[in-house]
Structure formats: structure tokens, C-alpha cells
Design a protein around this motif. Sequence first.
Motif, mmCIF file in Angstrom:
data_model
loop_
_atom_site.group_PDB
_atom_site.id
_atom_site.type_symbol
_atom_site.label_atom_id
_atom_site.label_comp_id
_atom_site.label_asym_id
_atom_site.label_seq_id
_atom_site.Cartn_x
_atom_site.Cartn_y
_atom_site.Cartn_z
ATOM 1 N N ARG A 48 -89.601 -12.711 5.652
ATOM 2 C CA ARG A 48 -90.227 -11.368 5.684
ATOM 3 C C ARG A 48 -89.288 -10.337 5.920
ATOM 4 O O ARG A 48 -89.356 -9.171 5.420
ATOM 5 C CB ARG A 48 -91.732 -11.251 6.660
ATOM 6 C CG ARG A 48 -92.187 -10.009 6.526
ATOM 7 C CD ARG A 48 -92.754 -9.370 5.294
ATOM 8 N NE ARG A 48 -93.257 -8.228 5.446
ATOM 9 C CZ ARG A 48 -93.669 -7.251 4.416
ATOM 10 N NH1 ARG A 48 -93.483 -7.696 3.051
ATOM 11 N NH2 ARG A 48 -94.437 -6.216 4.413
ATOM 12 N N PHE A 49 -88.622 -10.467 6.969
ATOM 13 C CA PHE A 49 -87.264 -9.836 7.735
ATOM 14 C C PHE A 49 -86.430 -9.349 6.244
ATOM 15 O O PHE A 49 -85.927 -8.175 6.139
ATOM 16 C CB PHE A 49 -86.652 -10.197 8.818
ATOM 17 C CG PHE A 49 -85.602 -9.375 9.103
ATOM 18 C CD1 PHE A 49 -85.779 -8.137 10.019
ATOM 19 C CD2 PHE A 49 -84.507 -9.542 8.798
ATOM 20 C CE1 PHE A 49 -84.793 -7.430 10.353
ATOM 21 C CE2 PHE A 49 -83.330 -8.663 9.362
ATOM 22 C CZ PHE A 49 -83.610 -7.438 10.169
ATOM 23 N N ASP A 50 -86.082 -10.230 5.561
ATOM 24 C CA ASP A 50 -85.131 -10.075 4.389
ATOM 25 C C ASP A 50 -85.633 -9.310 3.326
ATOM 26 O O ASP A 50 -85.163 -8.365 2.860
ATOM 27 C CB ASP A 50 -84.817 -11.470 4.033
ATOM 28 C CG ASP A 50 -83.595 -12.227 4.843
ATOM 29 O OD1 ASP A 50 -83.180 -11.584 5.933
ATOM 30 O OD2 ASP A 50 -83.560 -13.426 4.961
ATOM 31 N N LEU A 105 -88.194 -6.767 3.746
ATOM 32 C CA LEU A 105 -88.333 -5.587 4.337
ATOM 33 C C LEU A 105 -86.813 -5.024 4.282
ATOM 34 O O LEU A 105 -86.815 -3.541 4.078
ATOM 35 C CB LEU A 105 -88.914 -5.772 5.728
ATOM 36 C CG LEU A 105 -90.462 -5.995 5.938
ATOM 37 C CD1 LEU A 105 -90.684 -6.386 7.456
ATOM 38 C CD2 LEU A 105 -91.245 -4.919 5.403
ATOM 39 N N THR A 106 -85.947 -5.807 4.513
ATOM 40 C CA THR A 106 -84.598 -5.101 4.639
ATOM 41 C C THR A 106 -84.192 -4.640 2.963
ATOM 42 O O THR A 106 -83.461 -3.743 2.737
ATOM 43 C CB THR A 106 -83.303 -6.175 5.275
ATOM 44 O OG1 THR A 106 -83.735 -6.490 6.322
ATOM 45 C CG2 THR A 106 -82.026 -5.449 5.106
ATOM 46 N N SER A 142 -86.254 -1.553 2.059
ATOM 47 C CA SER A 142 -85.535 -0.373 2.761
ATOM 48 C C SER A 142 -84.177 -0.008 2.130
ATOM 49 O O SER A 142 -83.930 1.414 2.324
ATOM 50 C CB SER A 142 -85.424 -0.631 4.215
ATOM 51 O OG SER A 142 -84.344 -1.529 4.544
ATOM 52 N N GLU A 167 -92.528 -2.442 11.323
ATOM 53 C CA GLU A 167 -92.849 -3.886 11.127
ATOM 54 C C GLU A 167 -91.327 -4.549 11.263
ATOM 55 O O GLU A 167 -91.416 -5.848 11.671
ATOM 56 C CB GLU A 167 -93.340 -4.301 9.718
ATOM 57 C CG GLU A 167 -93.585 -5.829 9.644
ATOM 58 C CD GLU A 167 -94.219 -6.041 8.200
ATOM 59 O OE1 GLU A 167 -94.464 -7.437 7.916
ATOM 60 O OE2 GLU A 167 -94.385 -5.229 7.439
ATOM 61 N N ARG A 168 -90.610 -4.102 10.616
ATOM 62 C CA ARG A 168 -89.023 -4.651 10.185
ATOM 63 C C ARG A 168 -88.397 -4.680 11.725
ATOM 64 O O ARG A 168 -87.798 -5.521 12.297
ATOM 65 C CB ARG A 168 -88.088 -4.017 9.421
ATOM 66 C CG ARG A 168 -86.591 -4.313 9.298
ATOM 67 C CD ARG A 168 -85.664 -3.422 8.339
ATOM 68 N NE ARG A 168 -84.638 -4.372 8.139
ATOM 69 C CZ ARG A 168 -83.587 -4.053 9.074
ATOM 70 N NH1 ARG A 168 -83.910 -3.131 10.367
ATOM 71 N NH2 ARG A 168 -82.326 -4.382 8.924
ATOM 72 N N THR A 169 -88.550 -3.340 12.383
ATOM 73 C CA THR A 169 -87.886 -3.468 13.876
ATOM 74 C C THR A 169 -88.410 -4.348 14.675
ATOM 75 O O THR A 169 -87.921 -5.120 15.515
ATOM 76 C CB THR A 169 -87.949 -2.006 14.490
ATOM 77 O OG1 THR A 169 -87.466 -0.939 13.509
ATOM 78 C CG2 THR A 169 -87.678 -1.990 15.791
ATOM 79 N N ASN A 184 -87.334 -7.954 13.910
ATOM 80 C CA ASN A 184 -86.085 -7.948 14.405
ATOM 81 C C ASN A 184 -85.666 -8.211 15.871
ATOM 82 O O ASN A 184 -84.927 -9.087 16.440
ATOM 83 C CB ASN A 184 -85.160 -6.663 13.909
ATOM 84 C CG ASN A 184 -83.830 -6.795 14.314
ATOM 85 O OD1 ASN A 184 -82.925 -7.557 14.043
ATOM 86 N ND2 ASN A 184 -83.464 -5.779 15.240
#
Length: 375
Positions: free
Chosen positions: A31-33, A35-36, A39, A57-59, A62
Motif C-alpha cells: 500500500r505504501f508503494d 501511495l508513493t 503522489s 495515510e502514507r506518512t 511510513n
Amino acid sequence: MTPEMMSLAGQIEQSVELLRRRLDWDRSHKRFDELTAMSERPDFWDDAQAAQKLMRERTKLNDQMEAIQSLESDLSDARELYEMAQEEGDKDALEEILDLLKNAKARGEKAELEALLSGEADGNDCYVEIHAGAGGTESQDWAGMLRRMYVRWANAHDMKLDEVEEHVAEEAGIKSATLQIKGENAYGWLKSESGVHRLVRISPFDSNARRHTSFASVWVYPVIDESIEIEIEDKDVRTDTYRASGAGGQHVNKTDSAVRLTHEPTGIVVACQNGRSQHQNRATAWEMLRARLYELELQKKREATEALESTKSEIGWGHQIRSYVLQPYQMVKDLRTNVETSDTQGVLDGDLDQFLAASLSHSLTSASDTDDSGA
């Protein structure tokens, strides 16, 4: 490693395992990838509100992943340093390794608590309302001390703070105040502060130096965004305007710019006076009212939380959640968790974390017990 080091290392490993499981590492990393990648799109900020929500959410993801990686790194470093210290006969390094493990263990415990902040609005900013109880100057001064305590706590945690409303008392302290605290998990950490706070001390306002008991109430509720729909009928809300109070001089409004809203079906009252115009204050007051009504709905869902009516009852004996005793001895005690400390000045200076952590653990344990008994 020494037995103490091995014990600490084992506890850190348990924290890492627990945090990875709660986070669902593989899913969260994916999910982080995502969102990155989102962005980095050229049109990402076309919808600013949606973009901000995704960035939050990303922060958060992370920060959670970095916390786990930091614990793993410290554990690996401690083991390598111990082997080097043994080879070189460096006894001084052993103390450094022990400190490294102790600090990592404390961070792991804090991360475990933060991982439990998974309620609907735990990650949101929050409003903190403070009201003096009966007792005139004594309670008003106590309410002012509580306001300062929460300001100090927010500053210590690098959270931003806005003053929404304040009614300054004639002699000392405040009659009421509303603060907006902005920061990660602000509501999740502070929500357990709602209730009556009791102070026992030798009164600085009593010429006979007698001991006095004062009360003030605190109400914490989350700031909500536009994605959460709360329907409010205009006919159910009474609007009053008045002149904003202040310290005097140029800071006192000469017009009725302050706004107070009363939701008549529930009796909820909110007020705002920090804006430059009545229009700004009215808009903020409506946001606060929506947030209060949302919190009301959240409270109905929390089986382990004290019934709403108890927080509306008289600000006095029998309803307090925490006692702050400055005379004849020094003690702050939470009456729900039995956590206590003799460092009264530290608490009044904003050192609340031990109480907040204990309340969070207590509420989660209670909720778990409730679920088990109902199964």
C-alpha cells in the motif's frame, strides 16, 4: 550477552513481531508503494483534500514501518557491538549497549500502544474543552492550570495548537476554554482525558491558608473532515452572538463577532471567538458542532466507555477521573487505572504520557473483556 541484555533483546523481538503482525507488513508495504506512485502523478494535487488524506495515510504507514525497522536495527547493532566488546575486552561499551537496548525497549512499548490507536477517529486532530466547576476563583484558577497542562503536552509532542475560545475569569484562571490540537493521533491519545479533574491544595487565594478542593471538567472530541456526513437541521440549532472576551486593549472585540451554537435536541453547546469576523467564527462553530455530534455517535458505539450522561452530570464529587493532590502530600492518581505519581509538578507541566498510555491499555483490555463475555 548478559542475562539482562538477553531479556531486553527478547522483549524487543516480541515487540517487533507484534508490530509486524498488527501492521500486516507485506500488505502495508504494498500500500505504501501504491501511495508513493499516486503522489508522483502530475494530477495528484488537483483534488487537494483527497491528496492530503492520502498523504496522511502514507506518512502514517511510513512512520510505522520505520519504527519497526529502527527496532530491528538497534537490536542488530547491540549484538554486533557486544561481540566487538567481548573481543576487545571493552567493559565501558557494555553500559552503552545496555542503554541502547533499554531505549529500544521503551520505543517498542510506545509503538505497540500507538499501533492500538485504530479507532474510527483516533488519528484525527481534536478539540479540548475545559470548564471550571463550582467554586468561583478556586475552580477557575484550576481550569487555567489544566489548560496550561494540555498546552505543554501538545508542545512537548510537536503538535500544533489553536485557541478556539476562551472566557477569562475576573480574578484568576478561566471560566472556559476550547483548544484545537493538531497532530498525529491527537484524539486517540487525549480522548481518555474527558471527565472531571479534582485538585486539592492550600489555596493561594485564602488569607487563612486553608486547604481547598476544586473541580474542572474536560471534554475531548475529534475534528472531522467533509467525508464524514453529519446531518444537522437548522431549526434544531440556536445561534447567539456576543463580544469576544480577552485580556483587554486591542485584543478585545468591539463588535459581537463571537458565536455560540446550541443544539437543542442534545443540549450540546459550542462557541468560537478566535476568528477575525463573525462569519469565520460561525463556520468554525458549525465544524465544532458537527464534531461533537460525531463524537456522540462514537460514544454510543463504545460499550466499555462511561455512559454519556455521567459526563454531563454535576462537576463535583463522585464524577472525577483523576485527582491532583498538592497538600498535605504530593500525588496525582488516575481513579480508573490506579496509575499514580508523586511528580505533581511534572504532570502539571504536561507530562501525561504514563496516564494516557495506561488509559489506552485499560480501555482496550476492557473492550476485549466485553467482547469475550459477549461471545
